[in-house]
Design a protein around this motif. Structure first.
Motif, PDB file in Angstrom:
ATOM      1  N   SER A   1       0.830  -1.218   0.000  1.00  0.00           N
ATOM      2  CA  SER A   1       0.000   0.000   0.000  1.00  0.00           C
ATOM      3  C   SER A   1       0.855   1.255   0.000  1.00  0.00           C
ATOM      4  CB  SER A   1      -0.944   0.000   1.201  1.00  0.00           C
ATOM      5  OG  SER A   1      -0.220   0.007   2.416  1.00  0.00           O
ATOM      6  N   LEU A   2       2.035   1.184   0.633  1.00  0.00           N
ATOM      7  CA  LEU A   2       2.959   2.312   0.629  1.00  0.00           C
ATOM      8  C   LEU A   2       3.436   2.599  -0.786  1.00  0.00           C
ATOM      9  CD1 LEU A   2       4.593   4.258   2.564  1.00  0.00           C
ATOM     10  CD2 LEU A   2       6.444   2.593   2.374  1.00  0.00           C
ATOM     11  N   LEU A   3       3.806   1.559  -1.512  1.00  0.00           N
ATOM     12  CA  LEU A   3       4.272   1.731  -2.892  1.00  0.00           C
ATOM     13  C   LEU A   3       3.156   2.269  -3.783  1.00  0.00           C
ATOM     14  CD1 LEU A   3       6.381  -1.534  -3.385  1.00  0.00           C
ATOM     15  CD2 LEU A   3       7.195   0.756  -2.802  1.00  0.00           C
ATOM     16  N   LEU A   4       1.944   1.768  -3.578  1.00  0.00           N
ATOM     17  CA  LEU A   4       0.821   2.228  -4.390  1.00  0.00           C
ATOM     18  C   LEU A   4       0.503   3.692  -4.111  1.00  0.00           C
ATOM     19  CD1 LEU A   4      -1.580  -0.861  -4.143  1.00  0.00           C
ATOM     20  CD2 LEU A   4      -0.187  -0.175  -6.094  1.00  0.00           C
ATOM     21  N   ARG A   5       0.662   4.103  -2.879  1.00  0.00           N
ATOM     22  CA  ARG A   5       0.362   5.488  -2.516  1.00  0.00           C
ATOM     23  C   ARG A   5       1.424   6.456  -3.022  1.00  0.00           C
ATOM     24  NH1 ARG A   5       0.654   5.396   3.045  1.00  0.00           N
ATOM     25  NH2 ARG A   5       2.665   6.471   3.070  1.00  0.00           N
ATOM     26  N   GLU A   6       2.685   6.021  -3.030  1.00  0.00           N
ATOM     27  CA  GLU A   6       3.787   6.941  -3.290  1.00  0.00           C
ATOM     28  C   GLU A   6       4.284   6.939  -4.732  1.00  0.00           C
ATOM     29  OE1 GLU A   6       4.955   8.958  -0.744  1.00  0.00           O
ATOM     30  OE2 GLU A   6       3.258   8.113   0.326  1.00  0.00           O
ATOM     31  N   CYS A   7       4.008   5.888  -5.508  1.00  0.00           N
ATOM     32  CA  CYS A   7       4.665   5.735  -6.815  1.00  0.00           C
ATOM     33  C   CYS A   7       3.656   5.426  -7.913  1.00  0.00           C
ATOM     34  CB  CYS A   7       5.709   4.605  -6.775  1.00  0.00           C
ATOM     35  SG  CYS A   7       6.911   4.767  -5.448  1.00  0.00           S
ATOM     36  N   GLU A   8       3.642   6.251  -8.926  1.00  0.00           N
ATOM     37  CA  GLU A   8       2.785   5.990 -10.079  1.00  0.00           C
ATOM     38  C   GLU A   8       3.216   4.716 -10.801  1.00  0.00           C
ATOM     39  OE1 GLU A   8      -0.094   6.028 -12.825  1.00  0.00           O
ATOM     40  OE2 GLU A   8       0.014   7.308 -11.031  1.00  0.00           O
ATOM     41  N   TYR A   9       4.496   4.392 -10.780  1.00  0.00           N
ATOM     42  CA  TYR A   9       5.016   3.172 -11.420  1.00  0.00           C
ATOM     43  C   TYR A   9       4.297   1.934 -10.884  1.00  0.00           C
ATOM     44  CZ  TYR A   9       8.365  -0.604 -12.459  1.00  0.00           C
ATOM     45  OH  TYR A   9       8.949  -1.777 -12.868  1.00  0.00           O
ATOM     46  N   PHE A  10       4.199   1.819  -9.557  1.00  0.00           N
ATOM     47  CA  PHE A  10       3.572   0.636  -8.968  1.00  0.00           C
ATOM     48  C   PHE A  10       2.054   0.673  -9.125  1.00  0.00           C
ATOM     49  CE2 PHE A  10       7.711   0.573  -6.823  1.00  0.00           C
ATOM     50  CZ  PHE A  10       8.060  -0.759  -7.015  1.00  0.00           C
ATOM     51  N   ARG A  11       1.460   1.852  -9.091  1.00  0.00           N
ATOM     52  CA  ARG A  11       0.017   1.938  -9.340  1.00  0.00           C
ATOM     53  C   ARG A  11      -0.310   1.431 -10.742  1.00  0.00           C
ATOM     54  NH1 ARG A  11       0.594   6.794  -6.294  1.00  0.00           N
ATOM     55  NH2 ARG A  11       0.778   8.082  -8.173  1.00  0.00           N
ATOM     56  N   ALA A  12       0.495   1.854 -11.721  1.00  0.00           N
ATOM     57  CA  ALA A  12       0.271   1.406 -13.097  1.00  0.00           C
ATOM     58  C   ALA A  12       0.539  -0.088 -13.244  1.00  0.00           C
ATOM     59  CB  ALA A  12       1.156   2.205 -14.048  1.00  0.00           C
ATOM     60  N   LEU A  13       1.566  -0.578 -12.564  1.00  0.00           N
ATOM     61  CA  LEU A  13       1.920  -1.994 -12.652  1.00  0.00           C
ATOM     62  C   LEU A  13       0.774  -2.872 -12.159  1.00  0.00           C
ATOM     63  CD1 LEU A  13       4.151  -4.172 -13.139  1.00  0.00           C
ATOM     64  CD2 LEU A  13       4.771  -3.882 -10.731  1.00  0.00           C
ATOM     65  N   TYR A  14       0.218  -2.509 -10.987  1.00  0.00           N
ATOM     66  CA  TYR A  14      -0.844  -3.353 -10.423  1.00  0.00           C
ATOM     67  C   TYR A  14      -2.183  -3.156 -11.142  1.00  0.00           C
ATOM     68  CZ  TYR A  14       2.106  -5.085  -6.667  1.00  0.00           C
ATOM     69  OH  TYR A  14       3.094  -5.730  -5.958  1.00  0.00           O
ATOM     70  N   ARG A  15      -2.395  -2.005 -11.722  1.00  0.00           N
ATOM     71  CA  ARG A  15      -3.606  -1.810 -12.519  1.00  0.00           C
ATOM     72  C   ARG A  15      -3.559  -2.635 -13.799  1.00  0.00           C
ATOM     73  NH1 ARG A  15      -3.269   3.924 -11.421  1.00  0.00           N
ATOM     74  NH2 ARG A  15      -2.266   4.155 -13.465  1.00  0.00           N
ATOM     75  N   SER A  16      -2.359  -2.791 -14.345  1.00  0.00           N
ATOM     76  CA  SER A  16      -2.204  -3.465 -15.640  1.00  0.00           C
ATOM     77  C   SER A  16      -2.454  -4.968 -15.548  1.00  0.00           C
ATOM     78  CB  SER A  16      -0.799  -3.220 -16.185  1.00  0.00           C
ATOM     79  OG  SER A  16       0.167  -3.920 -15.407  1.00  0.00           O
ATOM     80  N   GLY A  17      -2.248  -5.542 -14.350  1.00  0.00           N
ATOM     81  CA  GLY A  17      -2.384  -6.978 -14.202  1.00  0.00           C
ATOM     82  C   GLY A  17      -1.263  -7.760 -14.874  1.00  0.00           C
ATOM     83  N   MET A  18      -0.141  -7.106 -15.177  1.00  0.00           N
ATOM     84  CA  MET A  18       0.996  -7.772 -15.811  1.00  0.00           C
ATOM     85  C   MET A  18       1.515  -8.896 -14.924  1.00  0.00           C
ATOM     86  SD  MET A  18       2.988  -4.423 -17.322  1.00  0.00           S
ATOM     87  CE  MET A  18       4.372  -5.403 -17.906  1.00  0.00           C
ATOM     88  N   VAL A  19       2.198  -9.829 -15.554  1.00  0.00           N
ATOM     89  CA  VAL A  19       2.632 -11.026 -14.852  1.00  0.00           C
ATOM     90  C   VAL A  19       3.558 -10.672 -13.688  1.00  0.00           C
ATOM     91  CG1 VAL A  19       4.598 -11.385 -16.413  1.00  0.00           C
ATOM     92  CG2 VAL A  19       3.633 -13.330 -15.140  1.00  0.00           C
ATOM     93  N   GLU A  20       4.306  -9.533 -13.816  1.00  0.00           N
ATOM     94  CA  GLU A  20       5.245  -9.162 -12.758  1.00  0.00           C
ATOM     95  C   GLU A  20       4.550  -8.925 -11.419  1.00  0.00           C
ATOM     96  OE1 GLU A  20       7.256  -8.022 -16.588  1.00  0.00           O
ATOM     97  OE2 GLU A  20       5.231  -7.963 -15.765  1.00  0.00           O
ATOM     98  N   CYS A  21       3.321  -8.390 -11.460  1.00  0.00           N
ATOM     99  CA  CYS A  21       2.675  -8.051 -10.190  1.00  0.00           C
ATOM    100  C   CYS A  21       2.135  -9.287  -9.469  1.00  0.00           C
ATOM    101  CB  CYS A  21       1.567  -7.023 -10.410  1.00  0.00           C
ATOM    102  SG  CYS A  21       0.205  -7.579 -11.432  1.00  0.00           S
ATOM    103  N   HIS A  22       2.179 -10.440 -10.124  1.00  0.00           N
ATOM    104  CA  HIS A  22       1.738 -11.680  -9.477  1.00  0.00           C
ATOM    105  C   HIS A  22       2.918 -12.536  -9.031  1.00  0.00           C
ATOM    106  CE1 HIS A  22      -2.328 -10.738 -10.672  1.00  0.00           C
ATOM    107  NE2 HIS A  22      -1.966 -10.655 -11.934  1.00  0.00           N
ATOM    108  N   GLN A  23       4.123 -12.085  -9.356  1.00  0.00           N
ATOM    109  CA  GLN A  23       5.305 -12.853  -8.969  1.00  0.00           C
ATOM    110  C   GLN A  23       5.643 -12.600  -7.505  1.00  0.00           C
ATOM    111  OE1 GLN A  23       8.228 -11.532 -11.780  1.00  0.00           O
ATOM    112  NE2 GLN A  23       7.539 -12.901 -13.406  1.00  0.00           N
ATOM    113  N   GLU A  24       6.368 -13.523  -6.940  1.00  0.00           N
ATOM    114  CA  GLU A  24       6.771 -13.374  -5.542  1.00  0.00           C
ATOM    115  C   GLU A  24       7.702 -12.190  -5.361  1.00  0.00           C
ATOM    116  OE1 GLU A  24       9.244 -15.887  -2.127  1.00  0.00           O
ATOM    117  OE2 GLU A  24       8.504 -16.913  -3.923  1.00  0.00           O
ATOM    118  N   GLU A  25       8.450 -11.871  -6.407  1.00  0.00           N
ATOM    119  CA  GLU A  25       9.447 -10.809  -6.309  1.00  0.00           C
ATOM    120  C   GLU A  25       9.396  -9.953  -7.573  1.00  0.00           C
ATOM    121  OE1 GLU A  25      13.454 -11.778  -4.666  1.00  0.00           O
ATOM    122  OE2 GLU A  25      14.120 -11.143  -6.665  1.00  0.00           O
TER     123      GLU A  25
END
Length: 454
Positions: free
Chosen positions: A18-42
């Motif tokens: 939630s900290l990353l989503l609040r502070e960084c547009e990069y992570f907001r876009a990543l998790y909105r996109s549903g790309m495979v990276e956001c489902h990986q452990e790392e």
């Protein structure tokens, strides 16, 4: 708590999603996109150094670290890559004469345009001192700085409202600026008839001058209206006044809001604080000060609001307003025999508290410095001349402090643990209180007639 792992370089960080989503547009876009990276452990971020990410997380968590040159470079790269607006704003707060050229060039390289604009304007304001170093920048960067206009020193006297019949007798109801080349004052604009600067709140926010409240008449009737002067369009507009009509209060602007702090109403001193949102055009009450106060010393440092309150006997207390918690927090206390802080200005992360000298001597003031990063007090050596209240008009631009009275404008250079007088210019012959501030006047504005003051 939703923990995610982020690999930056050779380091793996476990942090709050939630900290990353609040502070960084990069992570907001990543998790909105549903790309495979956001489902990986790392999540693996390439081509960045870990130090920049460490700084970003620290700022996101509320820290305000002071950074060296290498850290600034990595923080700028990180802020641009992750589109981390809080980190970008923190870098803007760190701008000073030691790092402004580095920030200017690096922000242009990485496309951090908010910082780019701020650093360019900072350099333009200190052009005289930095001109020799500008030759080491690419030509287009130097040309952009030179295309900007510097902030100029502006003053207005204490005036009550006036009628149309009184207007011909009110020729001094003008806002003026100091032309440093001519070393003389020129008219910027005339005050609206309905505006009062007598015991009013005046401040500049986003290069607009705001006049709020004040009094008219000998019985100190509060002025309900507020006024905004746009220096770009050379126009005044009418704004709503605070919910609680007030005078003899302090007005300060920060991040799209005006803060009306304390003051008087019907001769009663108040502790209430109101905030005006420039976008919504609404006033709302905020947390009250710890005690009632009028004409409180106040300043901004590192995008933080500080006030200096008195607490008999011989105690000056520094409080900070925390916007996201709506509270006033005691920061530090200064104990000095027979002396109180009467004015406060900020330079870098230092608060300069200007107080009366021995035996209530206001002609020879003393200055103490509080560093908000280290929490340490230092006393500046010697006394400082305060003829006709000049020090109480202090305004900081770059590494300079401008002070003003009826006979002289004196510019100091902030150097080490002292202010060194460096230039004298014409004073501003007005009786009563004088308000001073900085504005950027557009180049295309027609040069106005020199203001002849007797």
């Amino acid at each position: 708590m939703d923990i995610v792992k982020v690999r930056v370089g050779d380091c793996v960080f476990e942090t709050n999603k939630s900290l990353l989503l609040r502070e960084c547009e990069y992570f907001r876009a990543l998790y909105r996109s549903g790309m495979v990276e956001c489902h990986q452990e790392e999540i693996h971020v390439r081509n960045l150094k870990a130090q920049g990410f460490v700084i970003m997380l620290a700022v996101a968590s509320g820290d305000r670290p002071i950074l060296n040159g290498d850290e600034i470079l990595e923080a700028i790269e990180c802020a641009a890559f992750f589109q981390a607006e809080p980190l970008s704003r923190h870098l803007q707060d760190l701008l000073n004469s030691d790092n402004c050229l580095l920030m200017y060039q690096a922000s242009a390289t990485y496309g951090l345009w908010g910082l780019h604009e701020m650093s360019a304007q900072f350099i333009r304001n200190m052009y005289r001192d930095l001109q020799e170093n500008l030759k080491y920048l690419p030509q287009e960067l130097t040309e952009y700085v030179e295309s900007l206009v510097p902030s100029v020193f502006v003053a207005v006297g204490s005036h009550s409202t006036c009628t149309a019949d009184e207007l011909p007798l009110a020729a001094t109801r003008t806002v003026c600026y100091l032309n440093e080349d001519d070393k003389d004052w020129k008219v910027l604009t005339a005050l609206p008839m309905e505006a009062s600067t007598s015991l009013a709140g005046l401040t500049v926010l986003d290069n607009r001058l705001y006049i709020v409240g004040g009094v008219h008449g000998v019985d100190k009737r509060a002025v309900d209206a507020s006024f905004c002067y746009d220096v770009v369009t050379n126009t005044w507009s009418l704004l709503p006044g605070p919910r609680q009509p007030r005078y003899n209060f302090t007005l300060i602007g920060l991040e799209g809001c005006l803060y009306a702090i304390g003051g008087e109403s019907q001769r009663t001193i108040m502790s209430s604080v109101e905030i005006y949102n420039v976008t919504t055009k609404d006033w709302t009450f905020a947390a009250s000060l710890p005690r009632p106060v009028a004409g409180v010393a106040c300043t901004k440092a590192m995008s933080r609001i500080f006030v200096c309150l008195w607490k008999p006997m011989e105690t000056s207390e520094i409080f900070e307003y925390i916007p996201n918690q709506d509270v006033w927090v005691l920061v530090s206390t200064l104990l000095k025999h027979q002396s109180y802080g009467h004015c406060m200005v900020a330079h870098r992360d230092n608060l300069y508290v200007i107080r009366n000298g021995p035996q209530d001597d206001f002609l020879r003031c003393l200055i103490d410095c509080y560093n908000i990063t280290t929490g340490q007090w230092t006393s500046m050596p010697g006394h400082y001349g305060n003829s006709k209240g000049s020090l109480f008009t202090a305004v900081v631009r770059g590494d300079s402090v401008f002070t003003l009275n009826r006979t002289m404008t004196l510019e100091y250079t902030v150097a080490g643990n002292k202010w060194k007088p460096c230039k004298e210019m014409k004073g501003f012959p007005r009786n009563g209180s004088v308000w001073t501030f900085l504005l950027r006047i557009p180049k295309e504005r027609k040069e106005l007639t020199v203001f002849q003051m007797n």
